[in-house]
Design a protein around this motif. Structure first.
Motif, PDB file in Angstrom:
ATOM      1  N   SER A 213       0.854  -1.193   0.000  1.00  0.00           N
ATOM      2  CA  SER A 213       0.000   0.000   0.000  1.00  0.00           C
ATOM      3  C   SER A 213       0.888   1.241   0.000  1.00  0.00           C
ATOM      4  N   PRO A 214       1.493   1.560  -1.138  1.00  0.00           N
ATOM      5  CA  PRO A 214       2.466   2.661  -1.186  1.00  0.00           C
ATOM      6  C   PRO A 214       1.792   4.026  -1.158  1.00  0.00           C
ATOM      7  N   ASP A 215       2.622   5.066  -1.007  1.00  0.00           N
ATOM      8  CA  ASP A 215       2.136   6.435  -1.017  1.00  0.00           C
ATOM      9  C   ASP A 215       1.505   6.767  -2.367  1.00  0.00           C
ATOM     10  N   CYS A 216       0.743   7.846  -2.406  1.00  0.00           N
ATOM     11  CA  CYS A 216      -0.059   8.173  -3.591  1.00  0.00           C
ATOM     12  C   CYS A 216       0.790   8.516  -4.818  1.00  0.00           C
ATOM     13  N   GLU A 217       1.998   8.990  -4.621  1.00  0.00           N
ATOM     14  CA  GLU A 217       2.838   9.311  -5.774  1.00  0.00           C
ATOM     15  C   GLU A 217       3.532   8.079  -6.356  1.00  0.00           C
ATOM     16  N   VAL A 218       3.296   6.926  -5.758  1.00  0.00           N
ATOM     17  CA  VAL A 218       3.904   5.680  -6.206  1.00  0.00           C
ATOM     18  C   VAL A 218       2.831   4.795  -6.832  1.00  0.00           C
ATOM     19  N   PRO A 219       3.086   4.226  -8.022  1.00  0.00           N
ATOM     20  CA  PRO A 219       2.096   3.332  -8.621  1.00  0.00           C
ATOM     21  C   PRO A 219       1.835   2.120  -7.732  1.00  0.00           C
ATOM     22  N   VAL A 220       0.598   1.622  -7.774  1.00  0.00           N
ATOM     23  CA  VAL A 220       0.266   0.416  -7.021  1.00  0.00           C
ATOM     24  C   VAL A 220       0.907  -0.783  -7.704  1.00  0.00           C
ATOM     25  N   PRO A 221       1.540  -1.693  -6.960  1.00  0.00           N
ATOM     26  CA  PRO A 221       2.100  -2.891  -7.581  1.00  0.00           C
ATOM     27  C   PRO A 221       1.018  -3.688  -8.284  1.00  0.00           C
TER      28      PRO A 221
END
Length: 265
Positions: A213-221
């Motif tokens: 569940s990464p930060d919003c600026e990071v694409p979801v795996p």
């Protein structure tokens, strides 16, 4: 002679198992943790759960091999209704005894009772000073390892408690998993949920915000994978998947099961 077996540790996705994507009664789609995420066409997708939802599944659907992991992580991205207090997840054995439960609300409790009845209710871990029902999204990562349980909240706050269970604890897989409440409880979960997983590795909790569940600026795996974490800094310099390699040592007199290693790929 050495033989080895290789397997990737995959998470048990409870939202899929409980049929959330097909929107059962009491469940609707809503905007998730990020209203806009980098490299996607729109917001994260989450599910809004009302008090009418009644969701359960056989525990065997989580672990068809009949073995619930001794050490594990529970990972959730969730926004409970403000001021609420309920169990997000409950696991019951074949006799209807609750063996596992994750509460969300103010000073939530982690319920755990192994096959010997340990720990006793007065020794259930209680996370004082934590409020998961403040009307905001939270990324909740629970790591259960040996005699301890660690809560990592929103990738920052880390709290460790004792978990006074047996040396070889067993959680029955012949019962059921119940979402959002306990059997006969009046309190039920109301709010939004984007992710709920159990990973058969206690280390996954430490990398929840990097790889699940990464930060919003990071694409979801595309496909969440259990990662080898830095448990001190919560930062990972290289992307690595857990691979379980079990070595079987055989000679003319006996055979024994040797240790399990993690290797990077």
């Amino acid at each position: 002679m050495f033989l080895f077996f290789l397997s990737v540790v995959e998470p048990a996705d409870l939202l899929k198992i409980l049929d959330f994507p097909n929107l059962p009664e009491g469940v609707t789609r809503t905007t998730g943790f990020c209203s806009h995420r980098r490299s996607t066409q729109g917001p994260d997708v989450a599910y809004r759960v009302s008090k009418d939802a009644q969701l359960s599944a056989p525990t065997k659907q989580l672990y068809p091999g009949d073995v619930f992991p001794e050490d594990f992580s529970i990972l959730a991205t969730v926004k409970p209704k403000k001021g609420s207090q309920s169990f997000l997840l409950s696991v019951y054995n074949e006799q209807g005894i609750q063996q596992l439960g994750l509460e969300v609300g103010r000073s939530p409790v982690f319920l755990y009772e192994d096959h010997t009845g340990k720990p006793s209710p007065e020794d259930y871990p209680l996370f004082r000073g934590v409020n998961l029902a403040d009307g905001k999204w939270h990324r909740v990562a629970i790591s259960v390892h040996r005699q301890t349980i660690t809560l990592i909240l929103d990738c920052k706050k880390k709290t460790t408690q004792k978990l006074l269970r047996s040396p070889s604890p067993i959680i029955d897989t012949k019962g059921i998993v119940v979402f959002g409440t306990r059997i006969l409880d009046e309190e039920v979960f109301e709010g939004d949920i984007q992710q709920l997983m159990i990973v058969a590795d206690h280390r996954a909790a430490y990398d929840y915000c990097e790889h699940y569940s990464p930060d919003c600026e990071v694409p979801v795996p595309d496909q969440p994978q259990n990662q080898d974490p830095n448990t001190d800094e919560y930062q990972q310099q290289s992307s690595r998947s857990y691979l379980k390699i079990t070595f079987l040592i055989i000679d003319s007199f006996s055979f024994s099961l040797s240790h399990t290693l993690s290797v990077s790929v």
